[in-house]
Design an enzyme around this catalytic site. Structure first.
Site, PDB file in Angstrom:
ATOM      1  N   SER A   9      37.862  15.457 -33.214  1.00 53.26           N
ATOM      2  CA  SER A   9      38.540  14.753 -34.223  1.00 53.26           C
ATOM      3  C   SER A   9      38.940  13.927 -34.347  1.00 53.26           C
ATOM      4  O   SER A   9      37.746  12.872 -34.114  1.00 53.26           O
ATOM      5  CB  SER A   9      39.520  15.113 -32.710  1.00 53.26           C
ATOM      6  OG  SER A   9      40.367  14.776 -32.796  1.00 53.26           O
TER       7      SER A   9
ATOM      8  N   GLY B  46      34.661  18.122 -39.017  1.00 49.21           N
ATOM      9  CA  GLY B  46      35.492  19.714 -39.373  1.00 49.21           C
ATOM     10  C   GLY B  46      35.787  19.224 -40.785  1.00 49.21           C
ATOM     11  O   GLY B  46      35.633  20.458 -41.085  1.00 49.21           O
ATOM     12  N   HIS B  47      35.924  18.144 -41.258  1.00 51.29           N
ATOM     13  CA  HIS B  47      36.899  18.277 -42.709  1.00 51.29           C
ATOM     14  C   HIS B  47      35.666  18.871 -43.852  1.00 51.29           C
ATOM     15  O   HIS B  47      36.220  19.040 -44.859  1.00 51.29           O
ATOM     16  CB  HIS B  47      36.867  16.601 -43.133  1.00 51.29           C
ATOM     17  CG  HIS B  47      37.694  16.033 -42.100  1.00 51.29           C
ATOM     18  ND1 HIS B  47      38.306  15.404 -41.475  1.00 51.29           N
ATOM     19  CD2 HIS B  47      39.203  16.808 -42.115  1.00 51.29           C
ATOM     20  CE1 HIS B  47      39.370  14.627 -40.365  1.00 51.29           C
ATOM     21  NE2 HIS B  47      40.030  15.227 -40.999  1.00 51.29           N
TER      22      HIS B  47
ATOM     23  N   LYS C 287      41.043  23.615 -35.241  1.00 48.09           N
ATOM     24  CA  LYS C 287      41.441  23.182 -34.003  1.00 48.09           C
ATOM     25  C   LYS C 287      43.068  22.864 -34.009  1.00 48.09           C
ATOM     26  O   LYS C 287      43.424  22.959 -33.102  1.00 48.09           O
ATOM     27  CB  LYS C 287      40.807  21.619 -34.336  1.00 48.09           C
ATOM     28  CG  LYS C 287      40.558  20.770 -33.061  1.00 48.09           C
ATOM     29  CD  LYS C 287      41.045  19.658 -32.994  1.00 48.09           C
ATOM     30  CE  LYS C 287      41.080  18.728 -33.623  1.00 48.09           C
ATOM     31  NZ  LYS C 287      42.106  17.869 -33.471  1.00 48.09           N
TER      32      LYS C 287
ATOM     33  N   MET D 204      44.147  12.943 -43.270  1.00 49.04           N
ATOM     34  CA  MET D 204      44.546  11.935 -42.889  1.00 49.04           C
ATOM     35  C   MET D 204      43.912  10.928 -43.274  1.00 49.04           C
ATOM     36  O   MET D 204      43.631   9.451 -42.240  1.00 49.04           O
ATOM     37  CB  MET D 204      45.564  11.600 -41.639  1.00 49.04           C
ATOM     38  CG  MET D 204      46.599  12.716 -41.754  1.00 49.04           C
ATOM     39  SD  MET D 204      47.732  12.344 -40.309  1.00 49.04           S
ATOM     40  CE  MET D 204      46.863  12.845 -38.903  1.00 49.04           C
ATOM     41  N   GLY D 205      42.858  11.221 -43.603  1.00 48.89           N
ATOM     42  CA  GLY D 205      41.315  10.494 -43.602  1.00 48.89           C
ATOM     43  C   GLY D 205      40.187  10.619 -42.262  1.00 48.89           C
ATOM     44  O   GLY D 205      40.492  11.307 -41.366  1.00 48.89           O
TER      45      GLY D 205
HETATM   46  O1  PAF Z   1      46.145  17.834 -39.538  1.00 47.13           O
HETATM   47  C1  PAF Z   1      46.203  16.610 -40.193  1.00 47.13           C
HETATM   48  O2  PAF Z   1      45.096  16.154 -40.493  1.00 47.13           O
HETATM   49  C2  PAF Z   1      47.350  16.662 -40.642  1.00 47.13           C
HETATM   50  O3  PAF Z   1      48.659  17.581 -39.826  1.00 47.13           O
HETATM   51  C3  PAF Z   1      47.436  17.272 -42.358  1.00 47.13           C
HETATM   52  C4  PAF Z   1      47.574  18.863 -42.294  1.00 47.13           C
HETATM   53  C5  PAF Z   1      46.929  16.612 -43.244  1.00 47.13           C
HETATM   54  C6  PAF Z   1      49.539  16.822 -42.380  1.00 47.13           C
HETATM   55  O4  PAF Z   1      49.425  15.114 -42.713  1.00 47.13           O
END
Ligand code: PAF
Length: 278
Positions: free
Chosen positions: A185, A36-37, A149, A30-31
């Protein structure tokens, strides 16, 4: 520089243009990208010919009183971050294309979607399962990268993929933490200075539980009391602490090597989650 795709048809066309044996790794986000991403993305880049990152703040996974409108959005900054990472495509569709006016279909993974986070966030996991399935159908990815997480989210998505016979491999990536232990987060940015300091109690309480188990304690009530003590001393409001089987997510009667402890704690209006395998 990643290719920026905003149209569903263009994403489908991109997939068709690839060599048939090129593996595609997909990271739904979700940007508001953080370390973590980036760990998920790096893992995908290392393992696949193609890596696609989606950026879409999914409205249907937010409850009415949740933070959909104030959820952090900064796609230019996100793309800037992704430039350095050999990502092939950023897929950033529009809300009205993903959910046109006549949209009627949802995916619900029964039972486990209504427990723990799902008990308070009604409909949340239905929204998550629906968007993840839509994204995978659009991109036709081979592997899906998810962070531990959101542990309940992983179990629910894996169940959906298995139940609906999708041939997509889920790659689970470990939680990335700040130096003081707080799990990364996008919502950490809502915390004020005091809350941020206190928020380290989530991980501290999980480590206390892990330590007790390593010393032979198997009683859930005893470990829970220790955890509650750590969290309340830091002014955290506990939403739940759950002792679950790591595979089924069902509640356990005592601690075993398969116990995954999940928790949600609030500081002011900010709700944080974390988990650990004892
Ligand atoms: O973990 C997230 O950021 C969201 O739940 C996801 C998996 C991108 C779905 O919108």
């Amino acid at each position: 520089m990643p290719k920026i795709i905003t149209q569903i048809a263009d994403m489908q066309q991109y997939k068709k243009s690839l060599k048939s044996n090129d593996q595609m790794g997909f990271i739904p986000t979700m940007g508001a990208l953080h370390a973590g991403h980036l760990s998920l993305i790096k893992e995908s880049v290392a393992e696949n010919e193609q890596t696609v990152v989606s950026i879409f703040v999914n409205p249907i996974q937010f409850g009415v009183n949740e933070d959909f409108t104030k959820y952090p959005r900064n796609i230019e900054k996100d793309i800037e971050i992704l430039k350095g990472l050999k990502v092939d495509v950023v897929f950033a569709p529009q809300n009205e294309d993903i959910y046109p006016e006549n949209f009627l279909s949802f995916v619900n993974v029964n039972k486990i979607s209504n427990m723990y986070c799902g008990k308070v966030r009604k409909g949340h996991f239905k929204g998550v399962a629906t968007i993840v399935l839509k994204m995978l159908n659009i991109a036709q990815a081979d592997k899906l990268y998810l962070g531990e997480k959101d542990y309940q989210q992983i179990i629910i998505i894996e169940k959906m993929l298995a139940d609906l016979n999708l041939n997509i491999k889920v790659v689970r990536c470990p939680i990335i933490r700040e130096a003081d232990g707080l799990a990364m987060s996008s919502r950490n940015m809502y915390l004020n200075k005091t809350e941020r300091k206190n928020a380290t109690c989530l991980y501290k309480s999980l480590l206390v539980a892990k330590d007790s188990y390593s010393k032979g304690v198997q009683s859930i009530s005893r470990v829970k009391t220790q955890m509650v003590d750590v969290i309340t001393k830091s002014n955290g409001i506990i939403e739940y602490i759950a002792f679950t089987d790591k595979d089924t997510l069902l509640k356990e009667k005592h601690l075993t090597e398969n116990t995954r402890i999940l928790l949600a704690v609030k500081f002011g209006n900010t709700r944080l989650i974390d988990n650990i395998l004892v």
